[in-house]
Scaffold this active site. Structure first.
Site, mmCIF file in Angstrom:
data_model
loop_
_atom_site.group_PDB
_atom_site.id
_atom_site.type_symbol
_atom_site.label_atom_id
_atom_site.label_comp_id
_atom_site.label_asym_id
_atom_site.label_seq_id
_atom_site.Cartn_x
_atom_site.Cartn_y
_atom_site.Cartn_z
ATOM 1 N N GLU A 78 35.257 42.254 33.777
ATOM 2 C CA GLU A 78 35.585 41.544 32.537
ATOM 3 C C GLU A 78 34.867 42.172 31.350
ATOM 4 O O GLU A 78 33.684 42.490 31.414
ATOM 5 C CB GLU A 78 35.197 40.062 32.650
ATOM 6 C CG GLU A 78 35.917 39.308 33.764
ATOM 7 C CD GLU A 78 37.422 39.168 33.523
ATOM 8 O OE1 GLU A 78 37.871 39.439 32.387
ATOM 9 O OE2 GLU A 78 38.129 38.809 34.482
ATOM 10 N N CYS A 141 34.386 30.445 35.428
ATOM 11 C CA CYS A 141 33.916 31.840 35.414
ATOM 12 C C CYS A 141 33.644 32.311 33.997
ATOM 13 O O CYS A 141 32.606 32.924 33.715
ATOM 14 C CB CYS A 141 34.934 32.760 36.091
ATOM 15 S SG CYS A 141 34.966 32.547 37.872
ATOM 16 N N HIS A 165 35.747 39.739 38.499
ATOM 17 C CA HIS A 165 36.660 38.849 39.223
ATOM 18 C C HIS A 165 37.240 39.598 40.423
ATOM 19 O O HIS A 165 37.572 40.787 40.310
ATOM 20 C CB HIS A 165 37.819 38.417 38.313
ATOM 21 C CG HIS A 165 37.640 37.067 37.698
ATOM 22 N ND1 HIS A 165 37.689 36.854 36.335
ATOM 23 C CD2 HIS A 165 37.449 35.838 38.256
ATOM 24 C CE1 HIS A 165 37.514 35.556 36.086
ATOM 25 N NE2 HIS A 165 37.364 34.920 37.231
HETATM 26 N N1 PCA Z 1 36.686 31.411 39.978
HETATM 27 C C1 PCA Z 1 36.936 30.447 38.926
HETATM 28 C C2 PCA Z 1 35.723 29.567 38.905
HETATM 29 C C3 PCA Z 1 34.947 29.884 40.133
HETATM 30 C C4 PCA Z 1 35.576 31.098 40.681
HETATM 31 O O1 PCA Z 1 35.166 31.728 41.652
HETATM 32 C C5 PCA Z 1 37.288 31.080 37.590
HETATM 33 O O2 PCA Z 1 37.827 32.206 37.576
HETATM 34 O O3 PCA Z 1 37.034 30.474 36.569
#
Ligand code: PCA
Length: 214
Positions: A78, A141, A165
């Site tokens: 990100e 996240c 991610h």
């Molecule tokens: N993914 C979610 C919240 C926790 C996770 O592992 C997100 O992308 O916000």
């Protein structure tokens, strides 16, 4: 470099979270990085508190948070976190904020301060599909990434922070529609290891152009 590396607890009816499953499989040392691993609650309020506590306790030089992005086909590093909490499902504490700032009066956004492009390149060199992402969403996240960068800006100058991610693990996709993308936990773990090695070199990011056209 002392690197706090976090993964989230399962949420949204899943039995595992591939982010924490991969983080906990990482070795304690990787290249220049000494890893401190912590599982974060999938809760807007809870993750902010847990992160603050972990930073106070460990005083890391960097923070790399990892989360599940079900539906994404590759590992994504990100670039930006925004000051917005907007949930389409409740978090694990039942909170479902809409149109809320994460930090009232805080900056609209923060850019990651880990070397995003160098991390992407290193993961690709390890043979694992990886892209930059320009949205970490508006759920927990994004909240944790924003909090980490805000904490660095306000309390721990010099602490670098970023977010990765990861796709569903294979076993999560096994009972979903056939078109659901997934990746093995081994590949996800190897991707994190490669990204961490790049991050721990502590260098400026690459000058290579990597953006998107849409
Ligand atoms: N993914 C979610 C919240 C926790 C996770 O592992 C997100 O992308 O916000």
């Amino acid at each position: 470099m002392k690197l706090l590396t976090t993964g989230f607890a399962p949420f949204g009816g899943e039995r595992i979270n591939p982010a924490w499953e991969a983080v906990r499989r990482l070795p304690d040392r990787l290249g220049e990085a000494e890893l401190i691993k912590a599982e974060m609650p999938t809760s807007f309020a809870g993750c902010a508190a847990a992160l603050e506590e972990a930073c106070r306790l460990w005083r890391p030089d960097g923070v790399l948070c990892v989360g599940q992005a079900g539906g994404r086909a590759c590992v994504t590093v990100e670039r930006v976190a925004i000051n917005l909490a907007e949930a389409s499902i409740p978090d694990n504490d039942g909170a479902k904020p809409v149109d809320q700032p994460l930090v009232p009066g805080g900056p609209a956004a923060y850019f990651a301060t880990l070397p995003v492009k160098a991390m992407v390149r290193r993961v690709r060199e390890a043979g694992i599909p990886c892209q930059i992402s320009y949205t970490a969403g508006t759920y927990v996240c994004n909240c944790l990434m924003y909090r980490a960068l805000h904490l660095a800006a306000e309390v721990y100058p010099g602490m670098r922070a970023g977010f990765i991610h990861v796709p569903y693990a294979l076993r999560q996709a096994a009972d979903k529609p056939g078109s659901t993308p997934s990746m093995s936990l081994e590949a996800i773990t190897a991707a994190l290891a490669a990204a961490i090695e790049a991050a721990a070199l502590g260098q400026e990011d690459l000058g290579t152009g990597m953006g998107t056209t849409h």
